[in-house]
Write a protein that holds these residues in place. Structure first.
Motif, short mmCIF file in Angstrom:
data_model
loop_
_atom_site.label_atom_id
_atom_site.label_comp_id
_atom_site.label_asym_id
_atom_site.label_seq_id
_atom_site.Cartn_x
_atom_site.Cartn_y
_atom_site.Cartn_z
N ASP A 255 34.64 -45.90 71.78
CA ASP A 255 35.50 -46.60 70.84
C ASP A 255 34.98 -47.83 70.06
O ASP A 255 35.64 -48.37 69.40
CB ASP A 255 36.76 -47.18 71.79
CG ASP A 255 35.86 -48.16 72.90
OD1 ASP A 255 34.83 -48.77 72.64
OD2 ASP A 255 36.73 -48.66 74.01
N THR A 257 33.54 -50.44 70.61
CA THR A 257 33.93 -52.03 70.92
C THR A 257 32.60 -52.80 71.57
O THR A 257 31.90 -51.91 72.17
CB THR A 257 35.11 -52.09 71.92
OG1 THR A 257 34.74 -51.22 72.96
CG2 THR A 257 36.48 -51.37 71.25
N THR A 258 32.62 -54.00 71.53
CA THR A 258 31.49 -54.60 72.13
C THR A 258 32.12 -55.68 73.20
O THR A 258 33.18 -56.17 73.04
CB THR A 258 30.69 -55.47 71.09
OG1 THR A 258 31.57 -56.49 70.44
CG2 THR A 258 30.16 -54.59 69.92
N SER A 259 31.12 -56.00 74.04
CA SER A 259 31.68 -56.72 75.12
C SER A 259 30.54 -57.67 75.56
O SER A 259 29.39 -57.22 75.48
CB SER A 259 32.29 -56.12 76.40
OG SER A 259 31.41 -55.15 76.82
#
Length: 492
Positions: A255, A257-259
């Motif tokens: 997807d 996305t980064t975290s």
């Protein structure tokens, strides 16, 4: 160069062939000149580039470390490429006019491909050391002449050998020594690349990332916060890790996305190395090396038996894992550091190597204090104090116990459970007791000499305290704990 040498010879050869049937009277003279020219040009030798041999690195700023197909360690520095021999190095400097050298002395990256070629990235192009050769081959860009671009590293992807650097992603053709631009990033440099778990090649120019498919076509481009500056990429089982000057981010390749991770914004990340067990070694510019567990999202300074707190600097530029599972650390100002997972059996003492560099060593045994007794071919026995780095020799010139010998050849040696030295000395077996004074000086006391032993090749102590002595032509001899001959087992 070679065209200028050989073109006149080719012309003379053609002339001789054309005039042979015509019986030209000048033929004999020309033949003589031709033979002389062949001798002259045949005596010209084009010498291969000879590296400098030094006991120290050419520069203490180490950017990368690699291992070639023969197991030698190579070290990329800010001024020279160094091939390590343990306690000394061959130094390869760049020469713009000599195409057998590296393109520049400013070495940035190293990579050994699946064919055993060692690839070298520099600030003015790339070159390769083909397996089994001793000279470097430079790669030219598409027009066949230029090679002066900044390159940062290499990766094998989709059966291609790729290089990344200024201008984008390049493909290398080892047969033609050609390098072709495949993915153009105008005005930018690709600083890092990794194959993700989605089988795409992910590259970054620090401010953005790009996904590349197996045909080398971009599939997606992602912009990031300019303050993030993605310096390095690493693969995990489920995604990627993005190393930045402000910690490590986790990137989901599905997807996009980064975290955040536990490697927070107080950590300046320069490089991330994925180990076989999935653990990550993070080379930082301000916290040394961190060991990151992506599953538990935890960090430490230890990996198995290696404690990275022992490093003498926190400025780490890179980290490398060799085929013997040793970890090599590249530093900004302290050269390279070897961190072994097996410190008890791996020698890190370069002073010891240097001390016996030119000695013909035949046997080495440790005593109960961790010091070494070293047998030599010509100089008898040496005692090496590992703590102080000093050595003391015992032979017919320096020790009264050995003055009766005309030669100082140690063929075999062992220490028994009582601390006595059993030595196959020339054509005798001798037993000596080391006596250590309060000042640390050692004297050898001769306890017993067995002159009838010839060519002692093996000595061992059994559980009963008996000494077994093997010879190369008279069988086995057993000596009891009272240092008296017991019996022999002769060859049939």
């Amino acid at each position: 160069m070679w065209q200028h040498f050989y073109s006149p010879l080719i012309k003379i050869n053609i002339y001789l062939c054309n005039n042979h049937e015509n019986g030209n009277p000048q033929l004999k003279t020309l033949t003589t000149i031709f033979i002389l020219l062949l001798g002259f040009f045949g005596s010209i030798n084009i010498k291969a580039y000879t590296p400098a041999r030094r006991s120290e690195l050419s520069n203490l700023c180490v950017r990368a470390i690699g291992q070639d197909s023969y197991g030698y360690i190579w070290i990329a520095t800010a001024n020279g490429l160094c091939k390590s021999y343990g306690n000394e190095y061959d130094i390869f400097f760049g020469d713009k006019e000599d195409f057998q050298t590296v393109p520049s002395s400013s070495i940035i990256g190293l990579f050994t491909d699946s064919d055993g070629w060692m690839m070298v990235a520099t600030n003015t192009g790339v070159c390769a050391l083909e397996k089994g050769t001793k000279t470097f081959h430079r790669f030219n860009l598409e027009d066949g002449t230029r090679h002066d671009f900044v390159s940062y590293g290499f990766i094998e992807y989709a059966d291609r050998l790729l290089c990344y650097g200024a201008g984008g992603l390049y493909e290398l053709d080892k047969k033609s020594k050609r390098i072709d631009l495949r993915v153009r990033i105008e005005g930018e440099s690709v600083k890092t690349a990794v194959k993700g778990p989605d089988n795409q090649l992910w590259i970054s120019n620090e401010t953005c990332m790009m996904g590349i498919d197996s045909t080398l076509k971009p599939t997606i481009k992602l912009e990031f916060d300019p303050n993030s500056h993605i310096r390095t990429l690493a693969r995990t089982g489920t995604g990627l890790l993005l190393g930045t000057p402000n910690g490590v981010l986790r990137f989901n390749t599905t997807d996009h996305t980064t975290s955040p991770t536990s490697v927070g914004d107080d950590t300046e990340v320069n490089h991330i190395l994925t180990l076989d067990d999935g653990m990550q070694l993070i080379a930082t510019g301000n916290r040394g090396i961190l060991v990151y567990d992506p599953t538990a999202d935890s960090i430490s300074h230890k990996y198995h038996n290696i404690d990275f707190n022992e490093l003498q600097t926190n400025e780490i530029t890179n980290v490398y894992y060799d085929r013997n599972k040793n970890i090599w650390v590249s530093t900004f100002d302290k050269g390279e550091v070897l961190m072994s997972d097996r410190p008890r059996i791996f020698n890190l003492n370069r002073q010891l190597i240097k001390s016996f560099r030119n000695e013909f060593v035949t046997r080495t045994i440790p005593d109960s204090n961790g010091n070494l007794w070293i047998g030599t071919r010509y100089n008898g026995i040496a005692f090496y104090d590992c703590k102080n780095g000093t050595r003391q020799y015992f032979n017919s010139q320096t020790s009264p116990a050995l003055k009766s010998f005309s030669h100082d050849f140690v063929q075999e040696m062992t220490l028994d459970s009582d601390g006595h030295l059993w030595i196959g000395y020339n054509n005798s077996l001798i037993v000596c007791k080391p006596n250590i004074s309060a000042s640390g000086h050692i004297k050898l006391e001769m306890l017993k000499k067995f002159p009838f032993f010839v060519n002692v090749v093996s000595i061992a102590e059994d559980v009963a305290g008996q000494i077994w002595v093997g010879t190369d032509n008279s069988g086995l001899f057993i000596i009891n704990s009272s240092v008296k001959f017991a019996y022999s087992i002769e060859y049939q």
